[in-house]
Design a protein around this motif. Structure first.
Motif, short mmCIF file in Angstrom:
data_model
loop_
_atom_site.label_atom_id
_atom_site.label_comp_id
_atom_site.label_asym_id
_atom_site.label_seq_id
_atom_site.Cartn_x
_atom_site.Cartn_y
_atom_site.Cartn_z
N THR A 1 -12.13 5.67 -10.36
CA THR A 1 -11.92 4.60 -9.40
C THR A 1 -10.43 4.33 -9.27
N THR A 2 -10.06 3.66 -8.18
CA THR A 2 -8.67 3.30 -7.91
C THR A 2 -8.64 1.90 -7.33
N ASP A 3 -7.82 1.04 -7.92
CA ASP A 3 -7.59 -0.32 -7.42
C ASP A 3 -6.12 -0.39 -7.01
N ALA A 4 -5.86 -0.12 -5.75
CA ALA A 4 -4.49 0.13 -5.30
C ALA A 4 -3.86 -1.11 -4.69
N TYR A 5 -2.56 -1.22 -4.92
CA TYR A 5 -1.73 -2.20 -4.22
C TYR A 5 -0.38 -1.56 -3.94
N CYS A 6 0.35 -2.16 -3.00
CA CYS A 6 1.62 -1.60 -2.56
C CYS A 6 2.74 -2.60 -2.85
N VAL A 7 3.89 -2.07 -3.25
CA VAL A 7 5.08 -2.88 -3.53
C VAL A 7 6.21 -2.35 -2.65
N ALA A 8 6.93 -3.28 -2.00
CA ALA A 8 8.08 -2.91 -1.17
C ALA A 8 9.28 -3.69 -1.65
N LYS A 9 10.44 -3.01 -1.66
CA LYS A 9 11.66 -3.63 -2.15
C LYS A 9 12.80 -3.34 -1.18
N TYR A 10 13.42 -4.41 -0.69
CA TYR A 10 14.61 -4.27 0.14
C TYR A 10 15.49 -5.48 -0.13
N GLY A 11 16.71 -5.24 -0.55
CA GLY A 11 17.59 -6.34 -0.89
C GLY A 11 17.08 -7.07 -2.12
N GLN A 12 17.16 -8.39 -2.08
CA GLN A 12 16.68 -9.20 -3.18
C GLN A 12 15.21 -9.56 -3.06
N LYS A 13 14.57 -9.15 -1.98
CA LYS A 13 13.19 -9.54 -1.70
C LYS A 13 12.24 -8.40 -2.07
N TRP A 14 11.29 -8.73 -2.92
CA TRP A 14 10.21 -7.82 -3.28
C TRP A 14 8.90 -8.38 -2.71
N VAL A 15 8.04 -7.52 -2.23
CA VAL A 15 6.72 -7.96 -1.77
C VAL A 15 5.67 -7.11 -2.44
N ARG A 16 4.54 -7.74 -2.67
CA ARG A 16 3.40 -7.06 -3.29
C ARG A 16 2.15 -7.42 -2.51
N THR A 17 1.45 -6.40 -2.03
CA THR A 17 0.21 -6.65 -1.29
C THR A 17 -0.91 -7.02 -2.27
N ARG A 18 -2.00 -7.45 -1.71
CA ARG A 18 -3.16 -7.72 -2.56
C ARG A 18 -3.77 -6.42 -3.04
N THR A 19 -4.51 -6.46 -4.09
CA THR A 19 -5.17 -5.28 -4.65
C THR A 19 -6.53 -5.09 -4.00
#
Length: 1064
Positions: free
Chosen positions: A673-691
């Motif tokens: 199984t896979t429980d995936a989420y995505c992380v994006a980083k640009y500058g000082q701001k990081w974002v993380r999507t829901r899993t």
């Protein structure tokens, strides 16, 4: 058990027969067994397609043995053979049957003076059952663009005829008659059996007895085809040329140092049948997602239709596909009935929609509870037209008691479209179980239809994550993080006064030790002084809010293994000045705290005495940008101090749509199984999507926005598997529960056109110890909007980093150390968030190990340099062709252009720049349409040896066995030896140039200074145009007037002396 060596083909062999050709055959040697292939006459690119069988008693013994494959030329003039090259393959590289792939090996020398070139293609594997030694076939192995010919053993007569006709259309290969090849095939196939060892002969006879029918059919079909074609005496052209990418063949020039046998030679595993598919699989793909769909028209309950009626345009989230959710906000309840037995109420709420059910936490003994919790049910999974909200009383022993319910019809639910204000919750009376009447108690609810743009979406309980409980609920939510504000702390240790050692009979050897958190630096030791002077700068990284102190200790080095503290001071960081330019700050004296003993010798109580002081200049550098990522993939270049920031020049919008084809990352209930989420980083701001729980094709459809201050920056996106859901998941590799990396994507903003929406599917590639692996695809929508074109163009003339990096630059070692410390601080701070952005995620996104040694990266960088030099090499070849009159028309035109430039020299520079302008305009038609992505060819990830990958994934310091480390060290020595030779040659050329006037060689210097005198007189007398004209015409003279010998200046330069004679 058999060891099968399938000899496929060879390319570009050395001619040995004196007629510009060779008649090669292959001989395989393994554990006192030898087997030989057939001979291909007069062909430097032979094709064998023949299997050679060798006995293998114990497969485990392969790790201690080598397979030697030698290529020889079969001499016909007199008996004997000529050596054409060899390959030695370590037994640990052999795979089982079914896993084999075509491998190309560069032929190696037998002796140092051997003349060898070319490569050989082999398939080597272990077969558990006997296989017949295959007779030669006429089909071309299916590699890349060359035509593929079907095997005559499986084709019909018509197919065989069409294949032969298609082969006959090739006019670039040697001609071979089918009847001749068939006769040679049967003859040489029998001769191979005779020349084998006795054991191999017996085995081959058994194989032939068991498979006589198949062999007879094969040979008969070949002869039948030849007989049908014998009516028309036509020669068949067999294409033996095979195409392979230049980076997939290992070029190993021979060296005089003998390499250990166990060091694996550089070989590249290539599966020719799947190679084209793998290349397509690793490429960027265009997609057509339905971005910016129309939003459903909303309204009040009962106000002209439900949520599926009208439509109106959306105002936000136009880079993602809209996902509809039913939101239920449970605010609070009042006047709930109490139990008749306990006299209290432990209420909780249960929201039910079809088979999905979500519950709030329960309160003990509270009739007016408040929850303020939101439940979100995906429209795609709605299985009912009614949503029911139950109020229940928690019973610790038996079944929970029913208190009441509220039912909503989905057709009556209103729709909310941001930026509309949130829907106001209302009080609803509780109903009986069957809905016959009302009961005591009320509940405040709000029910509406919305999308992922709703403010309640990030914190809501989602129906697709209903299986997650406890702490895992907090680990699946989408979040936005901000990196801590980082400062460089500069500590200038100037001097100290009145440093008293514990031993008053000697002068102290003093140094200062500075510590900020986990960062520790020391000054140099100032010998034998009570008033030492250092004036050294020590640099640290500090993060707001400042939690650590600057701790300085003055220590006395008694001897090499003993140091005694003579003073200490601890200073908070917020007392230091924040510097915004290069002007120096004021220095201060600080008293040191020294601990000594009391008056009585036996009294061990410590009393505080101030006897020494230290002179410091400390400041927080706000004009630098604190590097926490590699400068190659930098995403932010602003200085630390906000006062020095400039206005943004654009907006970056990224829609993280979905992922496709993700591989299972862990085991749960006996399945992957896979429980995936995505992380994006640009500058000082990081974002993380829901899993997204248990889905190989998760759909996030979340959109995020960043301000852009410089277009020459990179945004990094990574996909990970969540291993912190609080369930029974086990990582695929065992070990601790760390979030596994699935892949990473980098997008450089300067490669994007403004206002254009890029919708592509990016391959998620990860390098494993077994090789490069595609883990899936990430679908993104990216748009870069420019706010000020003039400011963006102006930035291209500005330095990449703030000006303080150039006024007072750091050393390379300082930058590496500070970058490492900044990465650790960012990882520690983000790991303290909720949900945490864990250390392994931050390190992977920031490329924390990009500075580690890798043979693969070294090769990739070498070929990057070679590709840059290819343009110069091409120009040099073109000019050489012009000088040798290979194309007389081109040479005449160059003469004409040269004469024009001599007559009008003022046109030289305008002509060059005009030519570059025209090239740029011409290349505009062929500009890249897609943003760049991870390139497996450029990274040398497809053709890397397993041992090199194992070395790359090794820890630092190494954790491998000493024997393996020794072999890798020997390999590194051989590579370093070649680099050493090249560097030595470069030094030799420079020293020869210096020796022109050094009188190291009196005769050469005399000739040179005499030439300089004559040249000065000639250049003074002769006009410059005439001299240039004569030199140009001399270089472009006809080959009839040219000599093949080196020129006089070249001969003179090569005879000059160098300092190599004085090296030991």
């Amino acid at each position: 058990m058999k060891l099968v060596v399938e000899v496929v083909d060879a390319h570009n062999l050395m001619p040995k027969d004196g007629e510009g050709s060779s008649s090669p055959f292959v001989e395989v040697d393994f554990v006192n067994q030898r087997s030989r292939s057939r001979t291909v006459h007069k062909n430097l690119n032979p094709v064998w397609n023949q299997k050679l069988l060798l006995n293998l008693e114990d497969p485990n013994s392969l790790h201690h043995n080598d397979i030697e494959v030698c290529v020889y030329n079969d001499r016909r003039s007199f008996p004997g053979r000529n050596f054409l090259g060899k390959v030695k393959i370590h037994g640990s590289n052999i795979v089982k049957k079914g896993e084999e792939a075509l491998q190309r090996f560069q032929l190696e020398k037998k002796w140092f003076f051997s003349s060898v070139k070319g490569e050989i293609g082999l398939k080597i594997y272990i077969s558990p059952e006997s296989e017949p030694e295959s007779p030669p076939t006429f089909n071309q192995p299916p590699l890349t663009p060359s035509p593929i010919v079907s095997s005559t053993t499986t084709s019909t007569d018509n197919q065989a005829a069409s294949n032969i006709e298609s082969i006959a259309n090739n006019n670039n290969s040697p001609t071979v008659s089918i009847a001749e090849v068939t006769a040679n095939t049967s003859k040489e196939f029998l001769s191979v059996s005779k020349t084998s060892s006795s054991a191999a002969v017996n085995d081959s006879l058994k194989v032939e007895a068991n498979t006589s029918t198949a062999t007879t059919t094969t040979i008969d079909s070949c002869r039948t085809t030849a007989a049908e074609k014998s009516e028309e005496p036509k020669e068949t052209i067999v294409e033996t040329r095979q195409y392979i990418h230049k980076h997939q063949a290992s070029h190993q020039p021979g060296i005089s140092v003998e390499r250990p046998v166990s060091v694996p030679s550089t070989m590249h595993q290539i599966n020719p049948q799947a190679h084209a598919n793998r290349q397509e699989d690793f490429k960027l793909k265009d997609t057509s997602p339905r971005l910016g769909e129309r939003w459903p028209n909303g309204g009040v309950r009962g106000g002209g239709g439900g949520w599926m009626s009208g439509e109106r345009l959306a105002s936000t989230y136009d880079l993602v596909e809209q996902m509809y959710y039913l939101y239920v906000r449970v605010v609070k309840a009042k006047e709930l009935p109490t139990s008749s037995i306990t006299g209290s109420c432990d209420p909780y709420i249960e929201v039910k929609l079809g088979n999905y059910k979500g519950t709030t936490r329960h309160f003990e003994k509270k009739i007016n509870p408040e929850w303020n919790q939101v439940f979100a049910f995906s429209k795609d999974r709605i299985q009912s037209s009614m949503v029911e909200v139950f109020v229940k009383d928690k019973d610790m022993v038996g079944r929970d008691d029913y208190l009441g319910k509220v039912v909503f019809d989905l057709n009556e639910v209103p729709t909310r479209v941001p930026p509309d204000s949130p829907l106001a919750p209302q009080w609803y009376r509780l109903e009986e179980r069957r809905g016959d009447g009302k009961v005591r108690g009320e509940i405040m609810l709000a029910v509406w239809m919305g999308t992922q743009a709703d403010e309640a979406f990030p914190e809501a309980w989602h129906s697709d994550a209903a299986s997650v409980h406890g702490e895992g609920v907090f680990n699946i939510r989408s979040k936005v993080y901000v990196s801590p504000k980082l400062w460089y702390l500069r500590v200038n240790v100037i001097e100290a006064q009145d440093v008293q050692p514990n031993d008053r009979s000697r002068l102290p050897d003093v140094f200062v030790k500075c510590q900020v958190g986990n960062q520790l630096l020391k000054t140099k030791v100032f010998p034998r002084a009570i008033n030492p002077l250092w004036n050294e700068d020590l640099l640290f990284v500090a993060a707001e809010p400042f939690e650590e102190h600057l701790v300085l200790t003055v220590e006395d080095r008694v001897h090499q293994s003993k140091e005694e503290m003579v003073g200490k001071i601890s200073l908070p960081l917020n007392i230091f000045e924040k510097r915004l330019d290069h002007r120096p700050v004021h220095s201060k004296w600080f008293n040191l705290e020294k601990f000594g003993f009391g008056v009585l010798e036996g009294d061990k109580r410590k009393e505080l005495k101030f006897s020494s002081r230290i002179h410091l200049r400390v400041c927080l550098e706000g004009a630098y940008h604190v590097l926490d990522e590699s400068t190659m993939y930098i995403s932010d270049q602003r200085p630390t101090a906000r006062q020095l920031w400039k206005q943004p020049i654009g907006i970056l919008e990224v829609g993280i749509l979905s992922a496709n084809g993700l591989l299972p990352m862990k085991m749960k209930d006996g399945r992957g199984t896979t429980d995936a989420y995505c992380v994006a980083k640009y500058g000082q701001k990081w974002v993380r999507t829901r899993t997204i729980i248990d889905s190989p094709s998760p759909k996030w459809n979340e959109q995020y926005t960043w301000e852009v201050y410089d277009p020459c920056t990179v945004i990094t996106l990574g996909v990970f598997d969540n291993c912190h859901l609080g369930g029974s998941e086990k990582p695929a590799g065992g070990g601790l529960g760390k979030d596994s990396r699935i892949g990473k994507v980098r997008i450089r903003l300067s490669t994007l056109e403004t206002y254009r929406i890029y919708t592509h599917s990016y391959p998620l590639l990860v390098l494993h110890p077994s090789g490069v692996k595609k883990m899936g695809e990430l679908q993104l929508a990216v748009r870069f909007t420019c706010l000020s074109l003039a400011n963006m163009m102006y930035l291209y003339s500005q330095p990449l980093l703030p000006k303080m990096h150039y006024i007072h630059p750091f050393t390379v070692n300082q930058l590496d150390s500070l970058r490492h410390q900044a990465m650790n601080i960012v990882a520690l701070r983000l790991a303290r968030a909720e949900p945490p952005l864990r250390k392994e995620i931050v390190e992977y996104m920031l490329d924390v190990d990009s500075h580690m040694w890798s043979m693969r990266r070294s090769k990739a960088n070498f070929f990057r340099i070679m590709s840059l030099m290819s343009g110069m090499i091409t120009i040099n070849r073109w000019f050489d062709d012009v000088c040798h009159w290979k194309n007389p028309i081109t040479t005449v035109l160059v003469h004409v252009l040269f004469l024009i430039l001599i007559c009008y020299p003022e046109l030289i520079l305008p002509t060059i720049f005009l030519y570059m302008f025209l090239i740029g305009i011409w290349n505009y038609r062929f500009r890249p349409r897609h943003p760049p992505h991870m390139d497996t060819k450029l990274s040398w990830a497809e053709a890397v040896h397993p041992d090199e990958l194992d070395e790359e994934f090794d820890t630092f310091p190494t954790s491998r066995q000493p024997d393996l480390v020794r072999l890798r060290y020997d390999r590194l020595r051989s590579v370093a030896g070649r680099i050493q030779t090249v560097v030595g040659d470069m030094a030799t050329q420079g020293e020869r140039f210096h020796s022109l006037l050094s009188w190291r060689d009196p005769r050469a210097t005399s000739l040179f200074i005499l030439f300089c005198l004559i040249a000065a007189i000639v250049l003074y007398v002769t006009p410059f145009r005439v001299l240039t004209l004569l030199i140009g015409l001399y270089m472009l003279r006809h080959p009839r007037f040219q000599s093949k010998l080196p020129s006089v200046p070249s001969n003179f330069f090569k005879r000059l002396t160098a300092r190599i004679d004085g090296m030991i």
